[in-house]
Design a protein around this motif. Sequence first.
Motif, short mmCIF file in Angstrom:
data_model
loop_
_atom_site.label_atom_id
_atom_site.label_comp_id
_atom_site.label_asym_id
_atom_site.label_seq_id
_atom_site.Cartn_x
_atom_site.Cartn_y
_atom_site.Cartn_z
N SER A 103 47.94 10.58 41.92
CA SER A 103 48.69 11.51 41.08
C SER A 103 48.77 10.96 39.66
CB SER A 103 50.11 11.71 41.62
OG SER A 103 50.09 12.44 42.83
N VAL A 104 49.15 11.84 38.77
CA VAL A 104 49.40 11.46 37.38
C VAL A 104 50.90 11.59 37.14
CG1 VAL A 104 49.01 12.06 34.96
CG2 VAL A 104 47.13 12.26 36.63
N ARG A 105 51.50 10.53 36.61
CA ARG A 105 52.93 10.60 36.32
C ARG A 105 53.19 11.71 35.31
NH1 ARG A 105 57.12 5.61 34.92
NH2 ARG A 105 58.88 6.92 34.28
N ARG A 106 54.19 12.53 35.61
CA ARG A 106 54.47 13.71 34.80
C ARG A 106 54.87 13.34 33.38
NH1 ARG A 106 58.21 17.79 37.77
NH2 ARG A 106 56.39 17.69 39.15
N ASN A 107 54.39 14.12 32.43
CA ASN A 107 54.72 13.92 31.02
C ASN A 107 56.23 13.98 30.83
OD1 ASN A 107 55.12 14.34 28.19
ND2 ASN A 107 53.01 15.05 28.01
N ILE A 126 61.06 17.33 29.64
CA ILE A 126 62.06 16.74 30.53
C ILE A 126 61.46 15.52 31.19
CG2 ILE A 126 63.51 17.10 32.57
CD1 ILE A 126 63.35 20.12 31.97
N ASP A 127 62.16 14.41 31.12
CA ASP A 127 61.68 13.18 31.77
C ASP A 127 62.17 13.16 33.22
OD1 ASP A 127 60.82 10.71 32.53
OD2 ASP A 127 61.89 9.58 30.98
N PHE A 128 61.26 13.46 34.14
CA PHE A 128 61.61 13.45 35.56
C PHE A 128 61.49 12.07 36.18
CE2 PHE A 128 60.95 18.02 35.06
CZ PHE A 128 61.95 18.54 35.87
N GLY A 129 61.08 11.08 35.40
CA GLY A 129 60.98 9.72 35.91
C GLY A 129 59.71 9.50 36.70
N PHE A 130 59.85 8.83 37.85
CA PHE A 130 58.69 8.48 38.68
C PHE A 130 58.29 9.66 39.57
CE2 PHE A 130 60.60 4.43 37.55
CZ PHE A 130 59.49 3.66 37.21
N VAL A 131 57.77 10.69 38.92
CA VAL A 131 57.35 11.91 39.60
C VAL A 131 55.88 12.14 39.30
CG1 VAL A 131 57.59 14.43 39.64
CG2 VAL A 131 59.62 12.98 39.66
N GLY A 132 55.12 12.46 40.34
CA GLY A 132 53.68 12.61 40.17
C GLY A 132 53.19 14.02 40.42
N ASP A 133 52.11 14.37 39.73
CA ASP A 133 51.43 15.65 39.92
C ASP A 133 50.00 15.35 40.37
OD1 ASP A 133 53.55 17.38 39.05
OD2 ASP A 133 53.16 16.68 37.01
N PRO A 134 49.66 15.67 41.64
CA PRO A 134 48.33 15.36 42.14
C PRO A 134 47.27 16.33 41.64
CG PRO A 134 49.68 16.32 43.88
CD PRO A 134 50.55 16.21 42.67
N ASN A 135 46.03 15.85 41.64
CA ASN A 135 44.87 16.67 41.29
C ASN A 135 44.05 16.87 42.56
OD1 ASN A 135 42.52 17.81 40.39
ND2 ASN A 135 41.91 16.10 39.07
N PRO A 136 43.90 18.11 43.04
CA PRO A 136 43.15 18.32 44.28
C PRO A 136 41.75 17.71 44.25
CG PRO A 136 44.31 20.32 43.70
CD PRO A 136 44.49 19.37 42.54
N ASP A 137 41.11 17.67 43.08
CA ASP A 137 39.75 17.14 42.99
C ASP A 137 39.70 15.63 43.24
OD1 ASP A 137 38.70 19.63 42.44
OD2 ASP A 137 38.88 19.38 40.26
#
Length: 276
Positions: free
Chosen positions: A127-131, A135-146
């Motif tokens: 995952s990529v840590r969210r920008n 809003i700073d969500f902290g240690f939150v990730g957004d995965p890339n299906p690829d």
Amino acid sequence: MNLKDQYSQPANFPPTGGTKGGLSVVKIGGNIVDNPSALADFLTDFHRLEGKKVLIHGGGVMATKMAEQLGIETKKVDGRRITDEETLKLVTMVYAGWINKNIVASLQKIGCNAIGLSGADANCIPSVRRNPEPIDFGFVGDPNPDAINTGFISQLIESDITPVFCAITHDENGSLLNTNADTVAYSLATALSKYYRTTLYYCFEKDGVLRDINDEQSLIPSINSKEYAELKSQEIIAGGMIPKLDNSFKAISEGVSEVVILHAKNLLNGKGTILM
């Protein structure tokens, strides 16, 4: 050779035609996970679900209760958890530890050979840590299906081992990341749809998408993308259902055959809202 490279393309995978048959990707939420009798009933149905399958679970209800017991403040913005360092430790222990292994043990008891995984295991879900802006969500990730390690996951599936994923991923730089379980389910279903005819099930505490949240008889049996836009504009669909449906229609546009939103008790009969 690292695990991702080693299992990136299993032998003879995918076969000619690009499909290895049907696959069910099933996501359950914290309301089921936190109810022992409901969870036991659901897992029995999940085991009886025909064909190959993957299970993804949340656990936010239990994590919130545990945070209260430990004196860790739970912070949310629009229903989404802010994950600071202490919260990350907590959700990892709850999601990847107790909940994940309890589910696996329960599945083993009823004859379903399962393996519990986080997104960090075998580099399954980078995952990529969210920008942090706006809003700073902290240690939150957004995965890339690829980027999902479909090779490793498919080897488990083809070996009749059922993967059970918690909602913890990683950034490939040593940091774990809290990740929305609906998004994990979307990402896995989308990635695996390149090789399987994939149906994504979102199981939660309602019978499906309702016209009136307080009326269980107001089930909408099917929705297409045009109807979804109209229902949103009329605010019939609002709040926490929007990200679930956004992920659902995105999954369909990226190769998932069907998405069904339904009550966990209806997994086998498929009664719910079918998105097309």
